[in-house]
Structure formats: structure tokens, C-alpha cells
Write a protein that holds these residues in place. Structure first.
Motif, PDB file in Angstrom:
ATOM      1  N   LYS A  27       0.810  -1.224   0.000  1.00  0.00           N
ATOM      2  CA  LYS A  27       0.000   0.000   0.000  1.00  0.00           C
ATOM      3  C   LYS A  27       0.843   1.273   0.000  1.00  0.00           C
ATOM      4  CE  LYS A  27      -4.307  -1.666   2.006  1.00  0.00           C
ATOM      5  NZ  LYS A  27      -5.378  -1.394   2.998  1.00  0.00           N
ATOM      6  N   LEU A  28       2.005   1.247   0.658  1.00  0.00           N
ATOM      7  CA  LEU A  28       2.778   2.468   0.823  1.00  0.00           C
ATOM      8  C   LEU A  28       3.901   2.640  -0.194  1.00  0.00           C
ATOM      9  CD1 LEU A  28       3.074   2.538   4.726  1.00  0.00           C
ATOM     10  CD2 LEU A  28       1.379   3.651   3.277  1.00  0.00           C
ATOM     11  N   SER A  29       4.268   1.589  -0.893  1.00  0.00           N
ATOM     12  CA  SER A  29       5.375   1.709  -1.850  1.00  0.00           C
ATOM     13  C   SER A  29       5.135   2.780  -2.931  1.00  0.00           C
ATOM     14  CB  SER A  29       5.687   0.357  -2.510  1.00  0.00           C
ATOM     15  OG  SER A  29       4.559  -0.184  -3.150  1.00  0.00           O
ATOM     16  N   PRO A  30       3.870   3.078  -3.344  1.00  0.00           N
ATOM     17  CA  PRO A  30       3.683   4.144  -4.335  1.00  0.00           C
ATOM     18  C   PRO A  30       4.089   5.532  -3.838  1.00  0.00           C
ATOM     19  CG  PRO A  30       1.781   2.688  -4.310  1.00  0.00           C
ATOM     20  CD  PRO A  30       2.620   2.315  -3.126  1.00  0.00           C
ATOM     21  N   ILE A  31       4.131   5.759  -2.517  1.00  0.00           N
ATOM     22  CA  ILE A  31       4.506   7.076  -2.006  1.00  0.00           C
ATOM     23  C   ILE A  31       5.912   7.070  -1.414  1.00  0.00           C
ATOM     24  CG2 ILE A  31       2.098   7.595  -1.479  1.00  0.00           C
ATOM     25  CD1 ILE A  31       2.818   7.237   1.518  1.00  0.00           C
ATOM     26  N   ILE A  32       6.624   5.953  -1.537  1.00  0.00           N
ATOM     27  CA  ILE A  32       7.933   5.783  -0.924  1.00  0.00           C
ATOM     28  C   ILE A  32       9.013   5.671  -1.999  1.00  0.00           C
ATOM     29  CG2 ILE A  32       9.312   4.307   0.603  1.00  0.00           C
ATOM     30  CD1 ILE A  32       7.043   5.576   2.069  1.00  0.00           C
ATOM     31  N   LYS A  33      10.215   6.154  -1.699  1.00  0.00           N
ATOM     32  CA  LYS A  33      11.344   6.007  -2.613  1.00  0.00           C
ATOM     33  C   LYS A  33      12.273   4.866  -2.193  1.00  0.00           C
ATOM     34  CE  LYS A  33      11.492  10.885  -3.934  1.00  0.00           C
ATOM     35  NZ  LYS A  33      12.321  12.113  -3.968  1.00  0.00           N
ATOM     36  N   GLU A  34      12.404   4.683  -0.867  1.00  0.00           N
ATOM     37  CA  GLU A  34      13.308   3.665  -0.355  1.00  0.00           C
ATOM     38  C   GLU A  34      12.591   2.815   0.689  1.00  0.00           C
ATOM     39  OE1 GLU A  34      16.670   5.683   1.251  1.00  0.00           O
ATOM     40  OE2 GLU A  34      17.172   6.703  -0.629  1.00  0.00           O
ATOM     41  N   VAL A  35      12.930   1.523   0.741  1.00  0.00           N
ATOM     42  CA  VAL A  35      12.310   0.607   1.704  1.00  0.00           C
ATOM     43  C   VAL A  35      13.393  -0.242   2.353  1.00  0.00           C
ATOM     44  CG1 VAL A  35      10.707  -1.303   2.050  1.00  0.00           C
ATOM     45  CG2 VAL A  35      10.142   0.500   0.414  1.00  0.00           C
ATOM     46  N   GLU A  36      13.276  -0.405   3.676  1.00  0.00           N
ATOM     47  CA  GLU A  36      14.158  -1.315   4.406  1.00  0.00           C
ATOM     48  C   GLU A  36      13.297  -2.246   5.243  1.00  0.00           C
ATOM     49  OE1 GLU A  36      18.116  -0.332   6.416  1.00  0.00           O
ATOM     50  OE2 GLU A  36      16.742  -0.429   8.127  1.00  0.00           O
ATOM     51  N   ILE A  37      13.428  -3.548   5.027  1.00  0.00           N
ATOM     52  CA  ILE A  37      12.659  -4.550   5.767  1.00  0.00           C
ATOM     53  C   ILE A  37      13.641  -5.396   6.555  1.00  0.00           C
ATOM     54  CG2 ILE A  37      11.010  -6.449   5.623  1.00  0.00           C
ATOM     55  CD1 ILE A  37      10.080  -5.351   2.949  1.00  0.00           C
ATOM     56  N   GLU A  38      13.508  -5.382   7.878  1.00  0.00           N
ATOM     57  CA  GLU A  38      14.472  -6.066   8.738  1.00  0.00           C
ATOM     58  C   GLU A  38      13.975  -7.432   9.187  1.00  0.00           C
ATOM     59  OE1 GLU A  38      16.798  -3.552  11.532  1.00  0.00           O
ATOM     60  OE2 GLU A  38      15.228  -2.074  11.111  1.00  0.00           O
ATOM     61  N   LYS A  39      13.334  -8.167   8.290  1.00  0.00           N
ATOM     62  CA  LYS A  39      12.933  -9.541   8.582  1.00  0.00           C
ATOM     63  C   LYS A  39      12.535 -10.214   7.278  1.00  0.00           C
ATOM     64  CE  LYS A  39       9.143 -10.525  10.577  1.00  0.00           C
ATOM     65  NZ  LYS A  39       7.980 -10.694  11.437  1.00  0.00           N
ATOM     66  N   ASN A  40      12.625 -11.534   7.265  1.00  0.00           N
ATOM     67  CA  ASN A  40      12.216 -12.290   6.089  1.00  0.00           C
ATOM     68  C   ASN A  40      10.719 -12.550   6.181  1.00  0.00           C
ATOM     69  OD1 ASN A  40      11.841 -14.035   3.964  1.00  0.00           O
ATOM     70  ND2 ASN A  40      13.702 -15.210   4.366  1.00  0.00           N
ATOM     71  N   ILE A  41       9.957 -11.844   5.367  1.00  0.00           N
ATOM     72  CA  ILE A  41       8.501 -11.946   5.409  1.00  0.00           C
ATOM     73  C   ILE A  41       7.957 -12.836   4.292  1.00  0.00           C
ATOM     74  CG2 ILE A  41       8.268  -9.664   6.447  1.00  0.00           C
ATOM     75  CD1 ILE A  41       7.493  -8.596   3.681  1.00  0.00           C
ATOM     76  N   PHE A  42       8.846 -13.497   3.553  1.00  0.00           N
ATOM     77  CA  PHE A  42       8.445 -14.236   2.362  1.00  0.00           C
ATOM     78  C   PHE A  42       8.324 -15.733   2.632  1.00  0.00           C
ATOM     79  CE2 PHE A  42      11.260 -10.687   1.240  1.00  0.00           C
ATOM     80  CZ  PHE A  42      10.304  -9.844   0.698  1.00  0.00           C
ATOM     81  N   ASP A  43       7.360 -16.361   1.968  1.00  0.00           N
ATOM     82  CA  ASP A  43       7.197 -17.799   2.036  1.00  0.00           C
ATOM     83  C   ASP A  43       6.811 -18.309   0.660  1.00  0.00           C
ATOM     84  OD1 ASP A  43       4.381 -17.399   1.708  1.00  0.00           O
ATOM     85  OD2 ASP A  43       4.211 -17.036   3.852  1.00  0.00           O
TER      86      ASP A  43
END
Length: 295
Positions: A163-179
Motif C-alpha cells: 500500500k505504501l510503496s507508491p509514495i515511498i522512494k526507499e524501503v528497508e525490511i528487517e525480517k524475512n517476510i516471504f514464504d
């Protein structure tokens, strides 16, 4: 003897505003439409450096700058925005209250008064519900960086990213959220300036398909679980994609195990050149590999 501030000459009034701290400026701007416009026209330099989102409040970290005896001064304060009122975090006191004001109203007021206000970093944690994210997107229309903490649940992190990536330039995710049900490729395609994935305990599984799907200018993954076979396949496919647009400029991977690319030694530097003139510089050192894409 009290002085009617609004009766001062405009030059003196503007000087008085530059001497006010953030608390006084907010209180003054809430008095009337005229006082709001006076604060707005004063062009006071106030910049939010961090916004931390919780379910019942939004915390802003503000930097205010002013000139004192020809010296530029700065002050950092953290404020909590609730419905109807604001709290100064340092002194834990209520700063301003306005009945009928919601968090959206407060932030809209700040954005209007201190025009040009841009949030530099938005932090998300586990106390935020998915429905809350729609409100955040409305009241914070633009942000440089989204930070998702290790405490944030996987579901909220995924929804926040989407939802927020369209208004963001950079993203940092400090955990593995993928499965297996949420292919990492889906999170590598947004048009972002940078994406950093970090989780020392749970490596991010990658394939050549994932790397070819990247649409992010600068991608960093630590650590990445990818085989030599998949990395070499990625290089082979990239070389064959003459005249195909590939947006990344850098891909940085910290690897789980040492690898060799195309039977090169563990530590090496190699420059590949495609038929269409595009170049790829490869830097491999111990358990890391960097791809630098050149036009």
C-alpha cells in the motif's frame, strides 16, 4: 505589560515568529485563519525526520532551525499526535488541544503551515492494523523511506509494502517476510530507488527468475540463499537479453556460502559486455557478490 502581537508592524511580527519555538508556533497558528497564514508566510524551517506509526498515535520527530546572533541553531523534538491533542514526548505534557481535530486534521494543518514538509522516514511496527495503513497513506502523501522493524508481523509488513510503496522512494525490511505462497519476485518489481532486505537468522531464498524480475535501482539482500547454478543462469540470461530494458544499477548480495561464477576463483572482478553495448561489472569477495549495471 502585555502586548497585542497582531498590532506589531509586519516586520516586527515576522521577527517575533522566528524567535518562537515549535510549541508557540503551533499554538499561534491555531488561533485564527490569519495567524495560520502568518506562520505559513514566515517560512520557518521545520523538517520531520522520522514518523513512527502506532495504532492510536503517530509520533513525529521534528528539527527546527533558526538564527540566533548570526548563528544557525537546530533543535530536535518528538511529538505524539492523537485525536484532538498533541503531546510533547520529552516533557510528557499536552502541547495543544483542538476539539474535533483528528490525527488527519493535525497533520494536514502541519503540512499546510510548514509547506514543503516531507517525511524522511516512516517506521512501522506490530501494533499497526492493516486498516490503519489506508489512513497513513492519506495523511502522509509523500515519504522518502519506509522502515519495517523485526517486530512487525509478516501480514502487516506485506500490506504496508504493497500500500505504501507508491509514495515511498526507499524501503528497508528487517525480517524475512516471504514464504512459498508469497514469491519474493512480487516485492522486487515496484519502481523504487532502493530496497534493503535484512534478516541474519532467516536468509532470503532467490532464483535467477527473481533477479531478472528486479525493477529496483539499488537492491541489497543480506543474506541471500542462492546457488551457483542460479547465479550463473542469471548472468547467462542477462547476456542474451540484448536491447531489453533492465532498470537496476546495483544488486548487492551477501551470500550464505562461498560461490564461484563461471568457474572463476572466489575473489575476482569481471566485466561482461552485451551485444547492445550494455556492461555488467561483477565483484565477488568471500561471501558477497555485487552486480553493477552500466549503460
Amino acid at each position: 505589560m502585555p502586548i497585542n502581537l497582531l498590532s506589531l508592524p509586519i516586520a516586527d511580527l515576522q521577527y517575533a515568529l522566528t524567535c518562537m519555538d515549535l510549541f508557540d508556533l503551533i499554538a499561534f497558528s491555531l488561533c485564527s485563519k490569519r495567524t495560520k497564514n502568518l506562520v505559513k508566510d514566515s517560512k520557518i524551517e521545520i523538517e520531520p525526520i522520522l514518523v513512527d506509526v502506532r495504532e492510536n498515535r503517530i509520533r513525529f520527530g521534528f528539527v527546527q532551525t533558526w538564527i540566533f546572533q548570526e548563528t544557525k541553531c537546530c533543535a530536535l523534538t518528538f511529538w505524539d499526535f492523537f485525536d484532538s491533542y498533541i503531546v510533547n514526548c520529552k516533557y510528557k505534557i499536552e502541547v495543544s488541544r483542538k476539539q474535533g481535530f483528528t490525527q488527519s486534521d493535525w497533520i494536514a494543518h502541519f503540512m499546510s503551515v510548514f509547506h514543503g514538509l516531507i517525511v524522511t522516514e516512516l517506521s512501522m511496527n506490530d501494533t499497526v492494523s492493516a486498516s490503519r495503513l489506508d489512513t497513513i497513506k492519506e495523511i502522509i502523501p509523500k515519504c522518502h523511506k519506509l522502515s519495517i522493524s523485526p517486530n512487525c508481523s509478516d501480514d502487516v509488513a506485506k500490506i504496508a509494502f504493497r500500500k505504501l510503496s507508491p509514495i515511498i522512494k526507499e524501503v528497508e525490511i528487517e525480517k524475512n517476510i516471504f514464504d512459498s505462497e508469497n514469491d519474493i519476485s512480487k516485492f522486487l518489481t515496484p519502481n523504487l530507488r532502493s530496497l534493503s532486505l535484512i534478516d541474519e537468522e532467516n536468509p532470503f531464498k532467490l532464483t535467477s527468475v527473481d533477479l531478472l524480475a528486479v525493477n529496483i535501482t539499488d537492491l541489497s539482500i543480506e543474506p541471500a540463499n542462492i546457488t551457483e547454478k542460479e547465479l550463473n543462469r542469471f548472468l547467462k540470461l542477462w547476456m542474451k537479453r540484448n536491447h531489453a530494458f533492465y532498470r537496476p544499477k546495483f544488486i548487492r548480495l551477501t551470500l550464505v556460502e562461498e560461490i564461484q561464477l563461471n568457474r572463476q576463483p572466489v575473489d575476482f572482478e569481471c566485466l561482461l559486455k552485451r551485444g547492445d553495448g550494455k556492461e555488467l561489472l561483477i565483484l565477488v569477495s568471500s561471501k558477497s557478490v555485487i552486480f553493477e549495471f552500466r549503460v
